[in-house]
Design an enzyme around this catalytic site. Structure first.
Site, PDB file in Angstrom:
ATOM      1  CE1 TYR A   1       7.387  -5.621  -9.826  1.00  0.00           C
ATOM      2  CE2 TYR A   1       6.498  -5.987  -7.635  1.00  0.00           C
ATOM      3  CZ  TYR A   1       6.307  -5.844  -8.994  1.00  0.00           C
ATOM      4  OH  TYR A   1       5.054  -5.921  -9.513  1.00  0.00           O
TER       5      TYR A   1
ATOM      6  CG  ASN B   1       2.887   0.193   3.162  1.00  0.00           C
ATOM      7  OD1 ASN B   1       2.564  -0.899   2.693  1.00  0.00           O
ATOM      8  ND2 ASN B   1       4.069   0.724   2.973  1.00  0.00           N
ATOM      9  N   GLY B   2       1.329  -2.266   5.145  1.00  0.00           N
ATOM     10  CA  GLY B   2       2.027  -3.385   5.765  1.00  0.00           C
ATOM     11  C   GLY B   2       1.081  -4.325   6.479  1.00  0.00           C
TER      12      GLY B   2
ATOM     13  CB  CYS C   1      -0.888   0.025   1.234  1.00  0.00           C
ATOM     14  SG  CYS C   1      -1.984  -1.393   1.349  1.00  0.00           S
TER      15      CYS C   1
ATOM     16  N   GLY D   1      -0.492   0.315  -5.024  1.00  0.00           N
ATOM     17  CA  GLY D   1      -1.789  -0.316  -4.812  1.00  0.00           C
ATOM     18  C   GLY D   1      -2.821   0.252  -5.762  1.00  0.00           C
TER      19      GLY D   1
END
Ligand code: SF4
Length: 478
Positions: A257, A117-118, A17, A43
């Site tokens: 990435y 996020n996570g 995210c 996201g």
């Protein structure tokens, strides 16, 4: 889908995210919209913004890309000088509108909104405890657990309530919390997920990645430290450390990435790290060839590095269609089969009769790599040598990145030669851990590389054990 992602949703990591927050700017909603737009690669499932003028909280959330969820009229409705926003790829909690973040709540001490996020690794355990005590949840998201913990805290001010609640969480997360007169940014004790601080026209901004600052014209100030909670209010910034101190373990796959190549995270420029990985890969796994060709887009910088180190010319031998978009997020087998062909086309004039070094960022299930090698050979390449700019992906991620089950990962069930044969390449090589960290320019012990090594920095306990988490991911996909 954006241009920093790879092309086959079925055979790749899904993103986590992205978050963005603003404190004290008259254009808070507009800036947050732009901040999310720049982080769309993190996201694509849903987007949301919450703004406050210090009294009421104005929210708009929806399924889809930022540009689809927010029209001019919706941004206009989001009044207030403080705001937080979120783009989501669901890694925990089911997909759907009720799990779109940020969440906002009214409780005994006023309004509060949060997004993260996570993964909060002990969220399920905490949720069960809270439910036993009578809490009712609106969503299946980890974030809501924190909101309940804050609401139940007996501390006298928001800072202390939040710090007390945070101290109970374990996992890999970067969080934004918006109070009526405060913006708070938090990184987990290992700093696994990124969070950066910037300034714009005297206002403070927080984002997952620095590329968001570039679009809004903000100046990067610093990364939030692992375990740090920054509280921003009209008096300025204050740092608190609610967690037990721990070693930094930044996600190395951000460099390989996830992150945009124009972002700088933990003082490492993502593009340069990728380029240098390619350089290391050429030294570690040289081959006689005529062309170096990247699998666009994340294979481009390492392919350039490989070309420079090897002296073999770099060419864009695979052309990507950037307009394929979200079609492939639809989990339908009939559509999936078209994936590679629709998204990539080999430039036959370049490839015919050539020995090709093909550079990609990772191999997950291996199906995409096989199709691309097949495609390049069908375009006339006499040899295809596959080079991968990360070590073999052997394990799932439990820290907010949606990876397939361990037994679906090609490198988990095959050795290098079996992988090469299955993919159909003339040779196959992955960068070593040493090469990857030389390229990143920082010690390995400061990073999480569990999806490659199996060394998980945060213990996965109880009902969130690897086995159950894998089942959870699997079931959600069905
Ligand atoms: Fe990143 Fe892999 Fe660690 Fe997940 S397991 S946080 S993807 S390095």
């Amino acid at each position: 889908m954006n241009s920093w992602q790879n092309f086959d949703e079925d055979d790749h990591f899904h993103d986590e995210c992205g978050v963005f927050g603003v404190f004290n700017h008259p254009e808070a909603a507009n800036l947050t919209y732009l901040g999310l737009y720049a982080q769309q690669h993190r996201g694509q499932e849903s987007a949301g913004i919450v703004c406050t003028d210090g009294h009421t909280f104005n929210t708009h959330r929806g399924m889809g890309l930022v540009a689809d969820v927010f029209k001019k009229s919706e941004i206009k409705e989001l009044s207030g000088k403080h705001s937080i926003g979120h783009v989501r790829y669901s890694t925990s909690g089911e997909s759907g509108l009720r799990n779109c973040q940020p969440f906002s709540f009214e409780y005994a001490h006023g309004g509060i909104a949060m997004c993260h996020n996570g993964n909060i690794v002990n969220a399920r355990e905490l949720r069960q405890q809270l439910e036993k005590m009578g809490s009712i949840f609106q969503s299946t998201s980890d974030t809501e657990v924190l909101i309940h913990l804050v609401a139940r805290s007996r501390a006298t001010n928001m800072k202390e309530r939040l710090a007390a609640a945070l101290s109970r969480l374990t996992g890999a997360f970067s969080l934004l919390v918006l109070g009526e007169t405060r913006l708070v940014g938090v990184r987990d004790r290992h700093g696994i997920r990124p969070l950066v601080l910037g300034q714009l026209d005297g206002a403070w901004v927080l984002a997952s990645e620095t590329c968001a600052f570039d679009l809004v014209g903000a100046t990067y100030v610093r990364d939030i430290e692992p375990g740090e909670m920054v509280v921003i209010d009209e008096n300025g910034i204050e740092s608190l450390y609610p967690f037990k101190p721990a070693k930094a373990k930044f996600c190395v796959f951000e460099y390989v990435y996830f992150a945009r190549p124009d972002s700088t995270l933990e003082s490492v420029n993502v593009y340069q790290a990728r380029y240098k990985i390619g350089y290391e890969l050429a030294k570690e796994a040289p081959v006689d060839a005529d062309l170096v060709i990247p699998v666009p887009d994340s294979g481009v910088p390492p392919a350039m590095g490989y070309a420079e180190a090897s002296g073999i010319p770099f060419q864009m031998g695979l052309i990507r269609n950037h307009y394929v978009g979200r079609t492939f997020i639809e989990p339908r087998q009939s559509i999936r089969n078209f994936g590679v062909k629709l998204k990539l086309n080999p430039n036959r004039e370049l490839i015919r009769g050539k020995r090709v070094v093909l550079v990609d960022d990772s191999i997950v299930r291996g199906t995409t790599s096989r199709k691309i090698v097949e495609m390049v050979k069908a375009a006339g390449a006499t040899e295809v040598h596959l080079r991968i700019s990360s070590p073999p992906t052997k394990h799932s991620c439990f820290y907010g990145v949606d990876t397939p089950d361990g037994d679906e990962l090609m490198a988990n069930k095959m050795d290098l030669e079996e992988m090469r044969l299955t993919i159909g390449a003339d040779s196959l090589a992955f960068v070593s851990f040493e090469g990857m960290y030389r390229a990143v320019g920082k010690p390995r012990e400061l990073h999480c590389d569990a999806c490659f090594s199996g060394n998980y920095p945060v213990p996965i306990e109880g009902p969130r054990s690897p086995q159950l988490s894998l089942l959870r991911i699997h079931n959600r996909k069905e």
